[in-house]
Design an enzyme around this catalytic site. Structure first.
Site, PDB file in Angstrom:
ATOM      1  N   TYR A  59       1.122  48.005  31.239  1.00  0.00           N
ATOM      2  CA  TYR A  59       1.196  47.375  29.907  1.00  0.00           C
ATOM      3  C   TYR A  59       0.781  48.378  28.822  1.00  0.00           C
ATOM      4  CZ  TYR A  59      -0.640  44.363  26.118  1.00  0.00           C
ATOM      5  OH  TYR A  59      -0.945  43.777  24.912  1.00  0.00           O
ATOM      6  N   ASP A 117      16.457  36.230  27.344  1.00  0.00           N
ATOM      7  CA  ASP A 117      15.591  37.278  27.871  1.00  0.00           C
ATOM      8  C   ASP A 117      15.838  38.582  27.105  1.00  0.00           C
ATOM      9  OD1 ASP A 117      14.297  39.157  29.486  1.00  0.00           O
ATOM     10  OD2 ASP A 117      14.831  38.104  31.341  1.00  0.00           O
ATOM     11  N   ILE A 118      14.792  39.170  26.551  1.00  0.00           N
ATOM     12  CA  ILE A 118      15.007  40.404  25.763  1.00  0.00           C
ATOM     13  C   ILE A 118      15.382  41.597  26.634  1.00  0.00           C
ATOM     14  CG2 ILE A 118      13.597  39.713  23.784  1.00  0.00           C
ATOM     15  CD1 ILE A 118      11.430  41.692  24.945  1.00  0.00           C
ATOM     16  N   ILE A 131      -7.857  38.756  21.451  1.00  0.00           N
ATOM     17  CA  ILE A 131      -7.734  37.794  20.343  1.00  0.00           C
ATOM     18  C   ILE A 131      -8.261  36.432  20.782  1.00  0.00           C
ATOM     19  CG2 ILE A 131      -6.067  36.610  18.859  1.00  0.00           C
ATOM     20  CD1 ILE A 131      -4.545  39.197  18.711  1.00  0.00           C
ATOM     21  N   GLY A 141       9.117  36.454  21.396  1.00  0.00           N
ATOM     22  CA  GLY A 141       7.885  35.871  21.946  1.00  0.00           C
ATOM     23  C   GLY A 141       7.397  34.754  21.046  1.00  0.00           C
ATOM     24  N   ARG A 200      11.709  30.880  27.013  1.00  0.00           N
ATOM     25  CA  ARG A 200      11.779  29.439  27.312  1.00  0.00           C
ATOM     26  C   ARG A 200      12.232  28.675  26.075  1.00  0.00           C
ATOM     27  NH1 ARG A 200       7.295  31.540  28.996  1.00  0.00           N
ATOM     28  NH2 ARG A 200       7.209  32.014  31.203  1.00  0.00           N
TER      29      ARG A 200
HETATM   30  C1  AKB Z   1      -4.420  41.911  27.349  1.00  0.00           C
HETATM   31  O1  AKB Z   1      -5.548  41.598  27.756  1.00  0.00           O
HETATM   32  O2  AKB Z   1      -3.518  42.344  28.061  1.00  0.00           O
HETATM   33  C2  AKB Z   1      -4.150  41.793  25.856  1.00  0.00           C
HETATM   34  C3  AKB Z   1      -4.490  43.044  25.127  1.00  0.00           C
HETATM   35  C4  AKB Z   1      -5.890  43.484  24.986  1.00  0.00           C
HETATM   36  O3  AKB Z   1      -3.610  43.680  24.623  1.00  0.00           O
HETATM   37  N1  AKB Z   1      -4.889  40.702  25.311  1.00  0.00           N
END
Ligand code: AKB
Length: 345
Positions: free
Chosen positions: A157, A55-56, A197, A13, A39
Protein backbone atom coordinates in the site's frame (compact mmCIF):
# COMPACT_ATOMS: atom_id res chain seq x y z
CA UNK A 1 -13.70 24.15 -3.70
CA UNK A 2 -11.75 22.75 -6.68
CA UNK A 3 -11.19 25.00 -9.67
CA UNK A 4 -13.34 27.60 -11.36
CA UNK A 5 -14.37 25.68 -14.50
CA UNK A 6 -17.76 24.01 -14.72
CA UNK A 7 -16.99 20.44 -15.68
CA UNK A 8 -17.82 17.37 -13.67
CA UNK A 9 -16.10 16.32 -10.49
CA UNK A 10 -15.27 12.61 -10.23
CA UNK A 11 -14.93 11.02 -6.81
CA UNK A 12 -13.60 7.45 -6.72
CA UNK A 13 -14.11 5.32 -3.63
CA UNK A 14 -17.22 7.45 -3.15
CA UNK A 15 -18.87 4.91 -0.85
CA UNK A 16 -15.88 4.85 1.50
CA UNK A 17 -15.25 6.88 4.65
CA UNK A 18 -13.70 9.91 3.02
CA UNK A 19 -16.06 9.92 0.04
CA UNK A 20 -19.08 10.09 2.33
CA UNK A 21 -17.54 13.00 4.19
CA UNK A 22 -16.34 14.88 1.09
CA UNK A 23 -19.30 14.67 -1.30
CA UNK A 24 -21.64 16.94 0.74
CA UNK A 25 -18.96 19.64 0.59
CA UNK A 26 -18.69 19.32 -3.19
CA UNK A 27 -22.46 19.56 -3.52
CA UNK A 28 -22.56 22.60 -1.25
CA UNK A 29 -20.05 24.20 -3.62
CA UNK A 30 -22.46 23.55 -6.52
CA UNK A 31 -20.47 20.79 -8.20
CA UNK A 32 -21.90 18.06 -10.43
CA UNK A 33 -20.45 14.91 -8.95
CA UNK A 34 -19.82 11.45 -10.39
CA UNK A 35 -19.67 9.07 -7.41
CA UNK A 36 -17.71 6.01 -8.52
CA UNK A 37 -17.48 2.94 -6.36
CA UNK A 38 -17.04 -0.81 -6.67
CA UNK A 39 -20.35 -1.35 -4.93
CA UNK A 40 -23.73 0.14 -5.83
CA UNK A 41 -24.83 2.78 -3.29
CA UNK A 42 -26.84 1.36 -0.37
CA UNK A 43 -29.02 4.49 -0.29
CA UNK A 44 -29.62 6.97 -3.11
CA UNK A 45 -27.17 9.86 -3.45
CA UNK A 46 -28.77 13.34 -3.32
CA UNK A 47 -29.48 15.45 -6.40
CA UNK A 48 -26.25 16.60 -7.96
CA UNK A 49 -24.64 13.16 -7.73
CA UNK A 50 -24.67 10.42 -10.38
CA UNK A 51 -23.52 7.02 -9.22
CA UNK A 52 -21.15 4.92 -11.35
CA UNK A 53 -20.66 1.35 -10.19
CA UNK A 54 -17.56 -0.48 -11.37
CA UNK A 55 -13.92 -1.33 -10.85
CA UNK A 56 -11.17 1.25 -11.41
CA UNK A 57 -8.90 -1.60 -12.54
CA UNK A 58 -11.13 -1.71 -15.61
CA UNK A 59 -9.92 1.02 -17.96
CA UNK A 60 -13.11 0.89 -20.03
CA UNK A 61 -15.20 1.58 -16.90
CA UNK A 62 -12.96 4.50 -15.91
CA UNK A 63 -13.37 6.03 -19.38
CA UNK A 64 -17.16 6.13 -18.91
CA UNK A 65 -16.90 8.29 -15.78
CA UNK A 66 -16.36 11.56 -17.64
CA UNK A 67 -19.68 11.13 -19.47
CA UNK A 68 -21.94 10.31 -16.53
CA UNK A 69 -23.45 13.81 -16.85
CA UNK A 70 -23.29 13.88 -20.65
CA UNK A 71 -20.32 15.09 -22.63
CA UNK A 72 -18.16 17.77 -21.09
CA UNK A 73 -14.82 18.40 -19.48
CA UNK A 74 -13.56 17.08 -16.17
CA UNK A 75 -13.01 19.81 -13.63
CA UNK A 76 -11.52 17.68 -10.86
CA UNK A 77 -10.87 14.10 -9.78
CA UNK A 78 -10.79 13.22 -6.10
CA UNK A 79 -9.22 9.79 -6.32
CA UNK A 80 -10.07 8.25 -2.95
CA UNK A 81 -10.37 4.56 -3.91
CA UNK A 82 -7.63 2.36 -2.43
CA UNK A 83 -6.90 -1.02 -0.89
CA UNK A 84 -5.54 -0.06 2.56
CA UNK A 85 -2.37 -1.29 4.22
CA UNK A 86 -3.44 -4.45 6.06
CA UNK A 87 -5.82 -5.55 3.29
CA UNK A 88 -3.02 -4.95 0.79
CA UNK A 89 -0.66 -7.31 2.61
CA UNK A 90 -3.32 -10.03 2.32
CA UNK A 91 -3.51 -9.53 -1.44
CA UNK A 92 -0.53 -7.58 -2.81
CA UNK A 93 -1.43 -8.12 -6.49
CA UNK A 94 -4.92 -6.72 -5.96
CA UNK A 95 -3.46 -3.78 -4.01
CA UNK A 96 -1.04 -3.00 -6.84
CA UNK A 97 -3.72 -3.23 -9.51
CA UNK A 98 -6.14 -0.96 -7.62
CA UNK A 99 -3.66 1.44 -6.07
CA UNK A 100 -1.23 1.86 -8.95
CA UNK A 101 -2.99 0.83 -12.16
CA UNK A 102 -6.30 2.33 -10.98
CA UNK A 103 -4.49 5.60 -10.26
CA UNK A 104 -2.87 5.53 -13.70
CA UNK A 105 -6.29 5.04 -15.33
CA UNK A 106 -7.70 8.05 -13.48
CA UNK A 107 -4.69 10.24 -14.29
CA UNK A 108 -4.90 9.27 -17.92
CA UNK A 109 -8.63 10.04 -18.04
CA UNK A 110 -8.10 13.45 -16.41
CA UNK A 111 -5.22 14.23 -18.77
CA UNK A 112 -7.37 13.51 -21.84
CA UNK A 113 -10.64 15.10 -20.71
CA UNK A 114 -9.71 18.47 -19.24
CA UNK A 115 -10.53 21.85 -20.76
CA UNK A 116 -7.64 22.96 -23.03
CA UNK A 117 -5.39 25.26 -21.04
CA UNK A 118 -7.17 24.34 -17.83
CA UNK A 119 -5.83 21.03 -16.53
CA UNK A 120 -8.17 19.21 -14.16
CA UNK A 121 -7.31 19.14 -10.50
CA UNK A 122 -6.35 15.61 -9.43
CA UNK A 123 -6.48 15.31 -5.65
CA UNK A 124 -4.71 12.21 -4.42
CA UNK A 125 -4.87 11.27 -0.73
CA UNK A 126 -1.52 9.72 0.03
CA UNK A 127 -0.49 8.39 3.42
CA UNK A 128 2.14 8.19 6.15
CA UNK A 129 2.54 4.64 4.81
CA UNK A 130 4.99 6.04 2.21
CA UNK A 131 7.50 6.31 5.05
CA UNK A 132 9.44 3.29 6.29
CA UNK A 133 11.61 3.25 9.40
CA UNK A 134 13.64 0.07 9.74
CA UNK A 135 13.06 -0.56 13.42
CA UNK A 136 11.71 1.01 16.56
CA UNK A 137 15.03 2.66 17.46
CA UNK A 138 15.16 4.29 14.03
CA UNK A 139 11.56 5.46 14.48
CA UNK A 140 12.23 6.96 17.91
CA UNK A 141 15.44 8.63 16.77
CA UNK A 142 13.81 10.07 13.64
CA UNK A 143 10.91 11.78 15.47
CA UNK A 144 8.69 13.85 13.16
CA UNK A 145 9.51 13.36 9.46
CA UNK A 146 9.77 15.91 6.67
CA UNK A 147 8.33 15.00 3.27
CA UNK A 148 11.64 13.87 1.76
CA UNK A 149 12.86 11.63 4.59
CA UNK A 150 12.73 7.83 4.93
CA UNK A 151 10.69 7.12 1.78
CA UNK A 152 11.18 3.38 2.08
CA UNK A 153 7.74 1.83 2.56
CA UNK A 154 7.28 -1.56 4.15
CA UNK A 155 3.82 -2.26 2.68
CA UNK A 156 2.54 -2.72 -0.86
CA UNK A 157 0.00 0.00 0.00
CA UNK A 158 2.81 2.42 0.92
CA UNK A 159 4.64 1.53 -2.28
CA UNK A 160 1.47 2.17 -4.28
CA UNK A 161 0.91 5.55 -2.63
CA UNK A 162 4.49 6.57 -3.38
CA UNK A 163 4.03 5.41 -6.98
CA UNK A 164 0.74 7.37 -7.18
CA UNK A 165 2.51 10.53 -6.00
CA UNK A 166 5.24 10.06 -8.61
CA UNK A 167 2.80 9.23 -11.41
CA UNK A 168 0.84 12.38 -10.56
CA UNK A 169 4.03 14.41 -10.85
CA UNK A 170 4.76 12.75 -14.20
CA UNK A 171 1.32 13.64 -15.63
CA UNK A 172 1.76 17.18 -14.33
CA UNK A 173 5.19 17.66 -15.96
CA UNK A 174 6.16 15.19 -18.65
CA UNK A 175 2.97 13.74 -20.15
CA UNK A 176 3.33 13.39 -23.95
CA UNK A 177 6.89 14.69 -23.82
CA UNK A 178 7.70 13.15 -27.23
CA UNK A 179 4.86 15.01 -28.99
CA UNK A 180 6.16 17.67 -31.43
CA UNK A 181 4.83 20.42 -29.13
CA UNK A 182 6.59 18.86 -26.15
CA UNK A 183 5.23 17.86 -22.76
CA UNK A 184 2.08 19.45 -21.44
CA UNK A 185 0.83 20.12 -17.94
CA UNK A 186 -1.99 17.61 -18.34
CA UNK A 187 -3.23 17.62 -14.75
CA UNK A 188 -3.01 19.88 -11.72
CA UNK A 189 -1.85 17.16 -9.33
CA UNK A 190 -2.01 17.82 -5.58
CA UNK A 191 -1.52 15.27 -2.84
CA UNK A 192 -1.77 15.11 0.95
CA UNK A 193 -0.09 12.43 3.06
CA UNK A 194 -2.77 11.64 5.59
CA UNK A 195 -2.20 10.15 9.03
CA UNK A 196 -4.70 7.74 10.61
CA UNK A 197 -8.18 9.26 10.50
CA UNK A 198 -10.82 9.26 13.24
CA UNK A 199 -14.42 9.63 12.13
CA UNK A 200 -17.48 9.64 14.38
CA UNK A 201 -19.69 8.49 11.50
CA UNK A 202 -17.84 5.63 9.84
CA UNK A 203 -15.24 2.94 10.49
CA UNK A 204 -12.38 2.21 8.10
CA UNK A 205 -11.69 -1.31 6.92
CA UNK A 206 -8.42 -2.93 5.97
CA UNK A 207 -6.12 -0.26 7.40
CA UNK A 208 -3.43 -0.62 10.06
CA UNK A 209 -4.23 2.63 11.85
CA UNK A 210 -7.72 1.17 12.37
CA UNK A 211 -7.02 0.40 16.05
CA UNK A 212 -7.66 4.10 16.86
CA UNK A 213 -11.18 4.35 15.42
CA UNK A 214 -12.03 0.74 16.33
CA UNK A 215 -11.19 1.33 20.01
CA UNK A 216 -13.44 4.37 20.14
CA UNK A 217 -16.39 2.89 18.25
CA UNK A 218 -16.27 -0.34 20.33
CA UNK A 219 -16.39 1.70 23.56
CA UNK A 220 -19.28 3.80 22.29
CA UNK A 221 -21.19 0.61 21.41
CA UNK A 222 -20.41 -0.95 24.81
CA UNK A 223 -18.32 -3.70 23.21
CA UNK A 224 -14.91 -4.96 24.42
CA UNK A 225 -11.90 -4.20 22.22
CA UNK A 226 -8.65 -6.11 21.81
CA UNK A 227 -6.07 -3.70 20.41
CA UNK A 228 -3.70 -5.25 17.85
CA UNK A 229 -0.72 -2.98 18.63
CA UNK A 230 1.34 -2.38 21.78
CA UNK A 231 0.30 0.39 24.19
CA UNK A 232 3.41 2.43 23.27
CA UNK A 233 2.70 2.34 19.49
CA UNK A 234 2.59 5.94 18.29
CA UNK A 235 1.58 7.42 14.92
CA UNK A 236 -0.17 10.66 13.93
CA UNK A 237 -3.97 10.90 13.66
CA UNK A 238 -6.50 13.56 12.74
CA UNK A 239 -10.26 13.88 12.64
CA UNK A 240 -12.25 13.36 9.46
CA UNK A 241 -13.58 16.97 9.46
CA UNK A 242 -9.98 18.19 9.55
CA UNK A 243 -9.03 15.80 6.74
CA UNK A 244 -11.84 17.26 4.61
CA UNK A 245 -10.74 20.80 5.52
CA UNK A 246 -7.23 19.93 4.37
CA UNK A 247 -8.56 18.67 1.04
CA UNK A 248 -10.65 21.83 0.59
CA UNK A 249 -7.72 24.08 1.48
CA UNK A 250 -5.20 22.49 -0.87
CA UNK A 251 -7.79 22.31 -3.67
CA UNK A 252 -8.57 26.01 -3.31
CA UNK A 253 -4.96 27.19 -3.09
CA UNK A 254 -3.70 29.23 -6.07
CA UNK A 255 -1.13 27.16 -7.94
CA UNK A 256 1.40 29.97 -7.46
CA UNK A 257 1.28 29.34 -3.68
CA UNK A 258 2.24 25.67 -3.95
CA UNK A 259 5.92 24.98 -3.42
CA UNK A 260 5.45 21.19 -3.73
CA UNK A 261 2.90 18.68 -5.02
CA UNK A 262 2.83 16.39 -1.99
CA UNK A 263 2.32 17.68 1.54
CA UNK A 264 2.38 16.27 5.06
CA UNK A 265 -0.45 17.30 7.38
CA UNK A 266 -0.41 16.73 11.12
CA UNK A 267 -2.76 17.26 14.03
CA UNK A 268 -1.93 15.06 17.07
CA UNK A 269 0.18 11.95 17.64
CA UNK A 270 -1.00 9.85 20.60
CA UNK A 271 0.22 6.42 21.62
CA UNK A 272 -2.33 3.59 21.59
CA UNK A 273 -2.29 3.73 25.43
CA UNK A 274 -3.10 7.45 25.34
CA UNK A 275 -6.02 6.77 22.98
CA UNK A 276 -7.24 4.02 25.31
CA UNK A 277 -6.97 6.39 28.32
CA UNK A 278 -8.96 9.13 26.62
CA UNK A 279 -11.57 6.68 25.35
CA UNK A 280 -11.92 5.32 28.89
CA UNK A 281 -12.22 8.83 30.34
CA UNK A 282 -15.18 9.48 28.04
CA UNK A 283 -16.61 5.94 28.21
CA UNK A 284 -15.72 4.71 31.73
CA UNK A 285 -17.16 1.27 31.03
CA UNK A 286 -14.83 0.71 28.05
CA UNK A 287 -13.06 -2.67 28.12
CA UNK A 288 -9.80 -2.40 26.17
CA UNK A 289 -6.91 -4.81 26.30
CA UNK A 290 -3.78 -5.18 24.20
CA UNK A 291 -2.81 -8.25 22.21
CA UNK A 292 -0.27 -7.10 19.59
CA UNK A 293 -0.36 -8.78 16.19
CA UNK A 294 3.35 -8.98 15.27
CA UNK A 295 3.02 -8.20 11.56
CA UNK A 296 0.56 -5.32 11.99
CA UNK A 297 2.68 -4.00 14.86
CA UNK A 298 5.74 -4.06 12.59
CA UNK A 299 3.88 -1.98 10.02
CA UNK A 300 2.95 0.63 12.64
CA UNK A 301 6.56 0.58 13.93
CA UNK A 302 7.72 1.45 10.40
CA UNK A 303 5.46 4.55 10.26
CA UNK A 304 6.68 7.81 11.79
CA UNK A 305 5.75 8.98 15.27
CA UNK A 306 4.69 12.29 13.71
CA UNK A 307 5.16 14.43 10.62
CA UNK A 308 6.47 17.95 9.96
CA UNK A 309 3.80 19.92 8.11
CA UNK A 310 5.44 23.35 7.83
CA UNK A 311 4.99 23.46 4.06
CA UNK A 312 1.20 22.94 4.26
CA UNK A 313 0.96 25.54 7.02
CA UNK A 314 2.95 28.07 5.00
CA UNK A 315 1.57 27.42 1.50
CA UNK A 316 -2.14 26.87 2.09
CA UNK A 317 -2.55 27.89 5.73
CA UNK A 318 -3.12 24.38 7.04
CA UNK A 319 -4.00 24.29 10.68
CA UNK A 320 -6.10 21.54 12.30
CA UNK A 321 -9.17 22.60 14.28
CA UNK A 322 -8.93 19.59 16.61
CA UNK A 323 -6.10 18.67 18.92
CA UNK A 324 -6.23 15.32 20.74
CA UNK A 325 -8.43 16.49 23.62
CA UNK A 326 -10.82 18.63 21.59
CA UNK A 327 -11.14 15.93 18.91
CA UNK A 328 -12.76 13.73 21.54
CA UNK A 329 -14.57 16.36 23.63
CA UNK A 330 -15.98 18.48 20.81
CA UNK A 331 -16.37 16.14 17.86
CA UNK A 332 -15.95 12.40 18.35
CA UNK A 333 -17.68 11.73 21.66
CA UNK A 334 -20.81 13.92 21.27
CA UNK A 335 -21.41 12.74 17.73
CA UNK A 336 -20.66 9.07 18.24
CA UNK A 337 -22.79 8.95 21.39
CA UNK A 338 -25.86 10.31 19.63
CA UNK A 339 -25.18 8.08 16.62
CA UNK A 340 -25.23 4.83 18.61
CA UNK A 341 -28.03 6.06 20.87
CA UNK A 342 -30.15 6.65 17.74
CA UNK A 343 -29.23 3.16 16.48
CA UNK A 344 -30.60 1.40 19.62
CA UNK A 345 -33.81 3.48 19.78
C1 AKB B 1 -4.02 2.51 6.74
O1 AKB B 1 -3.93 2.22 7.94
O2 AKB B 1 -3.74 1.75 5.82
C2 AKB B 1 -4.47 3.92 6.39
C3 AKB B 1 -3.31 4.86 6.28
C4 AKB B 1 -2.53 5.24 7.46
O3 AKB B 1 -3.05 5.32 5.20
N1 AKB B 1 -5.38 4.41 7.37
Amino acid sequence: MATGSSGVVIVTGAGGEMGHALIPHLLAAGKRVVAADLRAPTSPWPDGVRAATGDIRDRAFVKTLADAWGEGPIEAVYHLAAVLSSAGERNPELAHEVNVMGTMHLLSLAAERGTPGHPPLVLFPSSIAVYGLHDLDAKRNAGALHEEEHLDPRTVYGLGKLAGEELGGYYARYYRQLDPQGPRRAVDFRSIRFPGILSADTLPSGGTSDYGPEMLHAAAKGEPYRCFVRPDARIPFMTMPDAIRAIEAIAAAPVSRLSRRVYNVGAFAPSAAEIAELVTRHFPRARIDFSPHPARQAIVDSWPEDVVDHAARRDWHWTPTHDFESAFAEYLVPRITSRYAAAVR
